[in-house]
Design an enzyme around this catalytic site. Sequence first.
Site, PDB file in Angstrom:
ATOM      1  N   GLY A   4       0.817  -1.233   0.000  1.00 54.33           N
ATOM      2  CA  GLY A   4       0.000   0.000   0.000  1.00 54.33           C
ATOM      3  C   GLY A   4       0.842   1.270   0.000  1.00 54.33           C
TER       4      GLY A   4
ATOM      5  N   GLU B 278       1.472   4.694  -5.479  1.00 54.22           N
ATOM      6  CA  GLU B 278       0.279   5.381  -5.985  1.00 54.22           C
ATOM      7  C   GLU B 278      -0.529   4.415  -6.838  1.00 54.22           C
ATOM      8  OE1 GLU B 278      -0.337   8.811  -5.196  1.00 54.22           O
ATOM      9  OE2 GLU B 278       1.166   8.053  -3.831  1.00 54.22           O
TER      10      GLU B 278
ATOM     11  N   LYS C  50       6.092  16.886  -3.813  1.00 50.38           N
ATOM     12  CA  LYS C  50       6.366  17.108  -2.393  1.00 50.38           C
ATOM     13  C   LYS C  50       7.441  18.179  -2.187  1.00 50.38           C
ATOM     14  CE  LYS C  50       4.902  12.414  -1.284  1.00 50.38           C
ATOM     15  NZ  LYS C  50       5.329  11.015  -1.224  1.00 50.38           N
TER      16      LYS C  50
HETATM   17  N1  HSE Z   1       3.269   6.755  -3.125  1.00 47.31           N
HETATM   18  C1  HSE Z   1       3.715   7.619  -2.095  1.00 47.31           C
HETATM   19  C2  HSE Z   1       5.087   7.166  -1.639  1.00 47.31           C
HETATM   20  C3  HSE Z   1       2.720   7.611  -0.972  1.00 47.31           C
HETATM   21  O1  HSE Z   1       5.490   6.042  -1.993  1.00 47.31           O
HETATM   22  O2  HSE Z   1       5.773   7.899  -0.955  1.00 47.31           O
HETATM   23  C4  HSE Z   1       2.946   8.657   0.060  1.00 47.31           C
HETATM   24  O3  HSE Z   1       2.820   9.948  -0.463  1.00 47.31           O
END
Ligand code: HSE
Length: 390
Positions: free
Chosen positions: A185, A188, A203
């Site tokens: 999990g 994305e 980010k």
């Molecule tokens: N897909 C993102 C990651 C989830 O792997 O960091 C958290 O923002």
Amino acid sequence: MIKIGLLGLGTVGSGVYKIINENNISIEKKIGTKIKIEKILVKDINKYRELKLDKQLLTTDPNDIIKNPEINLIVELIGGEDPAYKYVIEAIQNNKSVITANKLLIAKYGDELLSKARGNDVQISFEGSVAGGIPIIRPLKESLAAGNINNIYGILNGTTNYILSKMTKDNQKFEEALKEAQELGYAEEDSHSDISGQDAAYKIAILSSINFESYVSIDSIYTEGINNITLKDIKAADELGYIIKLLAISKRSKKGIDIRVHPAFISKNHPLALVNGVYNAVYLHGEIVGDIMSYGKGAGQMPTASAVVADIIQTGKDISYKRKTVHEKSSSLNHNIINIEEIKNLFYLRILVNDKPGVMSEVTNILGNNQVSLASVLQKHRLSSVVPLD
Ligand code: HSE
């Protein structure tokens, strides 16, 4: 009473539901009033869910939440642009404070959303949008506000850090490690966003906009993912004393802000080299405070849900104590973003050459003619008639 409308019941949404129900007493004590999830927007009410909840809570009509006069706080956990953007705008226009963990939304529309929230006297908070469980947005805005933070180095994507760590430590293949990250999990819905560096770019755009009080357009960020990293690169880095990480960088200089996302060699002695698996870290240097590093789980259900619930508590407190909203200012400065072409840096080249006399001097001549000087050269064993130079 804080009545929450939850938009989305995926990985993070389910985590938020669990925390609010399981930690209800302590959350209510912190907020100073009762808290309740009033409605949850889902795509399919009858879909099988491990989470045990009353189906009466679920709706497929966003207006049951956005236009519901009972609801005073909206938590957007749908992710992506459409329809999340539309719902958040409508929620603000309906005078509801919003909490989101949607990095794309904040990176692309943060300025607009903050200014709309200001106009409607509500709040928008997004701690969960960067680095999962690591508190970094509020610390940058508040705890480090004195600080002239000039450099930010972040490992901001859990999926790619998990993949690179598995490749480094267990010689695991890229695809296998990605599959695991998806099963856990972390990734994305479209893992291309993780692998290509796009997620980390959102980010670092958010952190840079806050830190440098300057809108940073996603398109201005040089972004390179980990698609081309092979076990051979990882081994070569190891022999030279480095670990490969997908690094998000944002640095202030006289010319503007140098902001980029790409795989980087990190010295094995640097604290960022020790950040493995789904862990993220943000390493900051401030003129006043010096070096700081925050470390924690950057993806996954509960770490991100923890950041979202922290925002719910903060906003809930403001609502419950009828505190005047301290409106965020949208980015007011307009710093130049330095083009990657103008940045001088150290690079790693892995070259396969035909094993014949003089080949090394040919390579060094080409580099020298292009004003590239060599820091170190490693010539590896012969593979038939081809020799790798690192
Ligand atoms: N897909 C993102 C990651 C989830 O792997 O960091 C958290 O923002």
